[in-house]
Design an enzyme around this catalytic site. Structure first.
Site, mmCIF file in Angstrom:
data_model
loop_
_atom_site.group_PDB
_atom_site.id
_atom_site.type_symbol
_atom_site.label_atom_id
_atom_site.label_comp_id
_atom_site.label_asym_id
_atom_site.label_seq_id
_atom_site.Cartn_x
_atom_site.Cartn_y
_atom_site.Cartn_z
ATOM 1 N N GLY A 7 0.910 -1.151 -0.015
ATOM 2 C CA GLY A 7 0.006 -0.007 0.196
ATOM 3 C C GLY A 7 0.886 1.248 -0.038
ATOM 4 N N ARG A 51 0.987 -4.985 -5.019
ATOM 5 C CA ARG A 51 0.925 -6.254 -4.129
ATOM 6 C C ARG A 51 1.183 -7.300 -5.086
ATOM 7 N NH1 ARG A 51 -3.383 -3.595 -0.574
ATOM 8 N NH2 ARG A 51 -1.956 -2.791 0.951
ATOM 9 N N CYS A 52 2.347 -7.956 -5.122
ATOM 10 C CA CYS A 52 2.846 -8.973 -6.170
ATOM 11 C C CYS A 52 2.821 -10.441 -5.802
ATOM 12 C CB CYS A 52 4.195 -8.717 -6.650
ATOM 13 S SG CYS A 52 4.948 -9.671 -7.751
ATOM 14 N N GLY A 60 5.547 -1.888 3.773
ATOM 15 C CA GLY A 60 5.034 -2.436 5.030
ATOM 16 C C GLY A 60 5.806 -3.735 5.353
ATOM 17 N N ASP A 88 -0.346 3.027 8.853
ATOM 18 C CA ASP A 88 -0.904 2.412 9.922
ATOM 19 C C ASP A 88 -0.137 2.477 11.145
ATOM 20 O OD1 ASP A 88 -3.027 1.520 8.128
ATOM 21 O OD2 ASP A 88 -1.980 -0.559 7.941
ATOM 22 N N GLY A 147 -6.156 1.440 9.603
ATOM 23 C CA GLY A 147 -5.280 1.210 10.388
ATOM 24 C C GLY A 147 -4.984 -0.505 10.632
ATOM 25 N N ARG A 207 -25.141 9.272 12.297
ATOM 26 C CA ARG A 207 -24.242 9.112 10.986
ATOM 27 C C ARG A 207 -23.009 8.192 11.147
ATOM 28 N NH1 ARG A 207 -28.783 10.619 10.442
ATOM 29 N NH2 ARG A 207 -29.870 12.021 8.959
ATOM 30 N N GLN A 233 -7.645 8.883 3.685
ATOM 31 C CA GLN A 233 -6.487 8.993 4.583
ATOM 32 C C GLN A 233 -5.318 8.607 4.141
ATOM 33 O OE1 GLN A 233 -8.362 6.600 8.371
ATOM 34 N NE2 GLN A 233 -9.380 6.284 6.514
HETATM 35 O O1 F6P Z 1 -2.078 -0.712 5.330
HETATM 36 C C1 F6P Z 1 -2.484 0.692 4.848
HETATM 37 C C2 F6P Z 1 -3.826 0.247 4.455
HETATM 38 O O2 F6P Z 1 -4.353 1.577 4.129
HETATM 39 C C3 F6P Z 1 -5.068 -0.166 5.770
HETATM 40 O O3 F6P Z 1 -4.993 0.999 6.792
HETATM 41 C C4 F6P Z 1 -5.996 -0.606 5.214
HETATM 42 O O4 F6P Z 1 -6.555 -1.524 5.707
HETATM 43 C C5 F6P Z 1 -5.501 -1.227 3.674
HETATM 44 O O5 F6P Z 1 -4.330 -0.478 3.691
HETATM 45 C C6 F6P Z 1 -6.429 -0.993 2.737
HETATM 46 O O6 F6P Z 1 -5.900 -1.829 1.421
HETATM 47 P P1 F6P Z 1 -6.322 -1.385 0.005
HETATM 48 O O7 F6P Z 1 -5.819 -0.225 -0.360
HETATM 49 O O8 F6P Z 1 -5.583 -2.578 -0.677
HETATM 50 O O9 F6P Z 1 -7.697 -1.480 0.038
#
Ligand code: F6P
Length: 363
Positions: free
Chosen positions: A11, A74-75, A104, A152, A195, A278, A286
């Site tokens: 990510g 992500r490979c 990560g 995270d 997170g 809500r 984020q």
């Molecule tokens: O590890 C970063 C992160 O944004 C996490 O906070 C979240 O759970 C995940 O990646 C989301 O993954 P993707 O971008 O593959 O939907």
């Protein structure tokens, strides 16, 4: 000079570009040839145009950009040995024996495996005639340095991962925005933050935004949380508060390990105390946008340290990760940090909440 390649994996996160920029410039400054590998491990496996030499000017005008300008992925292929074999061949073809990986914990674990297998990969390439005996000798060591890029802040060993501070800025801004409309309508807002299995973003944003209640994975609430939550909200209203904010980590769970979702929390509130409620899921907002000053500096410092660490590494050195300890950049053994990070996950899977909190605290 010795070829260095820099790539981003997994990510993306804000500040990765600052790290890429700083790696490239420090490497050139020290007289090394430096390469980008585009699209993470996928680019390493595919080779070709994905591996390009970087120039001083190639990294101009990127420090303020979010994400990663060299792409990330992500490979799946790299998870299998044939993929890693192709990747090794592509590195050698380009004269690369030093890697800076920004990613990560999953990506860093992959790097370690690659490093452990390196000599057997070279044996196989040479027995198949894909590399010369000369190349095999020249590239018999692969040095790896990791930088942790993730919003995270879930990696043991470093106080802050690259991107966390910017994500917090995004969250705080968004929660502030909901607070004003919540005030007008006397509403409750449940804000779901990212997170993964780490509650750091939720914890810090809850403090920064005067949240009334918070859910994090490391400390599931008592089983009677619905009553406790409603009592807290009502108490705040009785004290004159016009609105409530609840921060929910996306990985929040109850003591049985079942997910606690925004809709569940909303239903509890609406059914029990009839407050207008809500749910807002912040999602990838984020992870986007410009990096904060802190993340730019963190990326710059870590990138420069990574290149220096590579140049100073002994031939058979174990991979290290550049970490922030207080205000100091330090080198820690990559695998130990990965193992500690996995131990937190295990403690949570075992419902050993105290241990998870202790391990996070020590990291
Ligand atoms: O590890 C970063 C992160 O944004 C996490 O906070 C979240 O759970 C995940 O990646 C989301 O993954 P993707 O971008 O593959 O939907």
């Amino acid at each position: 000079g010795r070829g260095i390649a820099v790539f981003t994996s997994g990510g993306d996160s804000q500040g990765m570009n600052a790290a890429v920029r700083s790696c490239v410039r420090m490497a050139i400054y020290l007289g090394c040839k430096v390469y980008f590998i585009r699209e993470g491990y996928q680019g390493m496996v595919d080779g070709g145009d994905n591996i390009v030499e970087a120039q001083w000017a190639s990294v101009s005008g990127i420090i303020h950009k979010g994400g990663t300008v060299i792409g990330s992925a992500r490979c799946m292929e790299f998870k299998e040995r044939p993929g890693r074999l192709k990747a090794a061949k592509n590195l050698i073809k380009n004269g690369i024996s030093n890697l800076v990986i920004i990613g990560g914990d999953g990506s860093l674990t992959g790097a370690n495996l690659f490093r452990q297998e390196w000599s057997s990969l070279l044996d196989e390439l040479s027995s198949k005639g894909e590399i010369t005996a000369d190349q095999k000798m020249k590239f018999n060591h692969l040095n790896i340095v990791g930088l942790v890029g993730s919003i995270d802040n879930d990696f043991c060993g470093t106080d802050m991962t690259i991107g966390t501070d910017s994500a917090l800025h995004r969250i705080v801004e968004a929660v502030d925005a909901t607070t004003s409309t919540a005030f007008s309508h006397q509403r409750v807002f449940i804000i779901e933050v990212m997170g993964r299995h780490c509650g750091y973003l939720a914890l810090i944003s809850a403090i920064c935004c005067e949240a009334d209640y918070m859910f994090v994975p490391e400390e599931p609430p008592p089983d009677n949380w619905p009553e406790l939550l409603c009592a807290t909200l009502i108490q705040a209203r009785n004290a004159g508060q016009r609105q409530n904010t609840i921060i929910l980590s996306e990985g929040a769970i109850d003591r049985q390990g079942n997910p606690i979702t925004g809709e569940m929390v909303k239903k509890v509130i609406v059914d029990a105390v009839e407050l207008d409620t809500r749910v807002t899921v912040l999602g990838h907002i984020q992870r986007g946008g410009n990096p904060s000053a802190f993340d730019r500096i963190l990326g710059c410092r870590m990138g420069a340290e990574a290149v220096i660490a590579l140049m100073e590494a002994k031939p058979d050195a174990d991979p290290v990760v550049v970490s922030l300890e207080g205000n100091q950049a330090v080198m820690l053994p990559l695998m130990k940090c990965v193992e500690k990070t996995k131990a937190v996950g295990q403690a949570m899977a075992d419902k050993n909440w105290q241990m998870a909190i202790d391990l996070r605290g020590k990291s």
